[in-house]
Design a protein around this motif. Structure first.
Motif, PDB file in Angstrom:
ATOM      1  N   PHE A 150      59.731  -9.519 -20.941  1.00 24.27           N
ATOM      2  CA  PHE A 150      59.266  -9.544 -22.333  1.00 24.27           C
ATOM      3  C   PHE A 150      58.406  -8.320 -22.638  1.00 24.27           C
ATOM      4  O   PHE A 150      58.557  -7.683 -23.699  1.00 24.27           O
ATOM      5  N   GLU A 153      60.644  -5.223 -22.971  1.00 24.02           N
ATOM      6  CA  GLU A 153      61.417  -5.153 -24.209  1.00 24.02           C
ATOM      7  C   GLU A 153      60.546  -4.857 -25.425  1.00 24.02           C
ATOM      8  O   GLU A 153      61.019  -4.280 -26.399  1.00 24.02           O
ATOM      9  N   THR A 154      59.301  -5.253 -25.385  1.00 20.56           N
ATOM     10  CA  THR A 154      58.404  -5.044 -26.524  1.00 20.56           C
ATOM     11  C   THR A 154      57.506  -3.818 -26.340  1.00 20.56           C
ATOM     12  O   THR A 154      56.580  -3.611 -27.139  1.00 20.56           O
TER      13      THR A 154
END
Length: 296
Positions: A150, A153-154
């Motif tokens: 996560f 991806e961010t």
């Protein structure tokens, strides 16, 4: 006649009392001695680490260690970058930022949640508390890969605010659990009196409940701060250079070559000082807060 009747009673009453007193004194002395021994055993490693931090590397590496070795500040000079190494101030600043900000967010979120679970309990509030506590039963390493993906991806890798969010979510269940027991000790009559005077919920929370539950909130804040300051697994995996924390910086001093024991001891003591200072400054609030939550 009365004297003959009362004399045996007095003489019989005087007999066992000194014996009971002596037994109580011996028991208290034994408990006190055991407490001193346990205290010394717990403090001795810290004292030894502090003494080793003031030795030179060759003296610190001797086996058996020497108590009469000359003292020096070389370990602290190397830790603070006097020898040309990396500066510890950015990691210390990152640890302070993550610990303080996450603790503030935890208190802001846990306070109204604890109010709803104690003073104005919701339905099945015990199940809610168990759910909060059950979130701590999952091993941290089990959620490491999803959190890493996560963050990748961010574009949150090597970002101190990612650690702030993680530490807040990790400490929030414990904070709600602790503060619920603290707020349960607040007299309901005081809250009802404030409501009769026309006080709204925010006013009641900030001006009525918060001062009464202050020691409990201080104890909760101190524990959350310590947990955040000492956390290393997420900081090791999710940070690099920009958001590196103090525990991760400490592990970088351990190498496969050369002597580093005195330097590591100096770094460990220096990194532990903020936690020790916070605990010493809030020790009365910590004891008062934990006692408030324990006594029903």
């Amino acid at each position: 006649m009365a004297a003959t009747l009362t004399a045996p009673a007095k003489s019989g009453a005087k007999g066992p009392v000194p014996q009971l007193v002596r037994q109580a004194r011996r028991r208290n002395a034994a408990l006190g001695m055991a407490a001193w021994i346990l205290g010394i055993l717990f403090v001795l490693p810290v004292v030894w680490m502090a003494l080793t931090s003031f030795h030179s590397e060759p003296d610190a590496a001797t086996n058996p260690p020497s108590l009469t070795a000359p003292l020096t500040l070389d370990g602290y000079r190397e830790f603070f970058g006097a020898g040309g190494g990396n500066s510890p101030w950015p990691p210390l600043t990152n640890s302070m930022t993550a610990s303080v900000m996450s603790t503030l967010f935890v208190l802001i979120l846990a306070f109204p949640a604890a109010y709803a679970l104690s003073i104005r309990p919701v339905k099945k509030w015990t199940d809610v508390l168990f759910f909060f506590l059950s979130t701590k039963m999952l091993p941290v390493v089990a959620g490491l890969l999803p959190i890493y993906l996560f963050a990748k991806e961010t574009n949150m890798l090597d970002n101190i605010w990612l650690l702030v969010i993680l530490y807040t979510s990790m400490n929030l269940p414990i904070a709600v659990w602790m503060m619920q027991s603290f707020l349960a000790e607040v007299p309901v009559a005081i809250i009802e009196a404030a409501q009769i005077d026309g006080a709204k919920l925010p006013t009641i929370l900030l001006r009525v409940i918060a001062p009464i539950a202050g020691p409990g909130m201080a104890a909760t804040a101190l524990i959350c701060f310590i947990f955040s300051w000492n956390e290393m697994l997420f900081a090791q995996v999710l940070t690099g250079v920009v958001a590196q924390t103090a525990p991760v910086f400490l592990t970088s001093m351990i190498t496969s070559q050369g002597l580093f024991l005195a330097k590591v001891c100096a770094a460990s003591l220096a990194i532990s000082l903020p936690v020790l200072a916070a605990g010493f400054a809030a020790q009365d609030k910590l004891v008062q807060g934990l006692s408030l939550g324990a006594v029903k």
